[in-house]
Design a protein around this motif. Sequence first.
Motif: not given
Length: 342
Positions: A37-38, A163-166, A190-192, A198-200
């Motif tokens: 994760e992350g 959009a759907n907060s993945p 993408l890094k930011d 915290g998106i994987t």
Amino acid sequence: MIGEKVIMVRIENVTVEFQSKEASFKAVKNVNLHIQEGEVFGIVGTSGAGKSTLLRTINLLQKPTSGKVWIDEEEITDYTGKSLRSVRHTIGMIFQHFNLIHTKTVFDNVAFPMLIAGTSQETINQRVPELLALVGLSDKRDVYPSQLSGGQKQRVGIARALANSPRILLCDEPTSALDLETTNAILELLKDINRTLGITTILITHEMDVIKKICTKVAVMDQGSVVEEGEVYDIFARPKHPFTQKLVAHTLNLELPSRIVNDLKGSLIKVVYNGDKAEEPILSDVIRTFGVNINVLHGKIEYINEKPLGVLILHMDGGVTRMGEIMNYLKERTASAEVFHG
């Protein structure tokens, strides 16, 4: 256990085989990956390595022939219909060629996944401007894709994927259609996003430079198999598999013109530094200790995940009588040192 990292994506013995009338072809061969994760996890390989096919198994756009896919400890391999749609709403995807709807405005392109998910218009009207601000396109909400540059189109693609907060973001060669400057800007974005939300993030590419700039871990694929996997820094500093060594050597680009190599008298030495040693005055110490002349013909020190990695090509004059001692001295104080000419 407190502090234990969650495995967000688990790929277990996944094989993807394509069948034709004449023969079968295994695009992915018995791959096992654990993605935390992350993380920003990279999958790198040349064209035809199987990386795009593998990426598409994560959201089941491509069903595995055998093996299992787990998302956050939930096995999804056999999901269909409503259960599969529910999982896909938690996984955003960014495409190489943007895949925007050319008859819809930027606003409507970003809103499209939310409409499919049944999101209310009130929520959409609030969410889309937030996403456009995040990707730096607030002033483009009412324009059409044909009026955008390649980098702007990919920013719309990123906003749409979010959009759907993945919880997971799949990136299928997201910069290969872009120039170098735009590529760097998209990778920074993408890094930011990974850092702030915290998106994987799972990214595939054929370029080791992309891996170096954004990823924390990487899997190297060749002919459908993962041949090496690990921390990005370790893969660059100490590649073990011959295919990985070839990819790393290509990205370091430390070849010398043949006229220089052929005319040299003496020895050419390749020295690899890593960690704190990359910042130490080791060459100065060699010159002072052994009284030799060393000429740096090529080299660089760069920082991968904020850790230094240096590679130098050195020329040492002919007639050096203590070459064995010098090489031992270098080997003790660097990651590796080898004479490759002379």
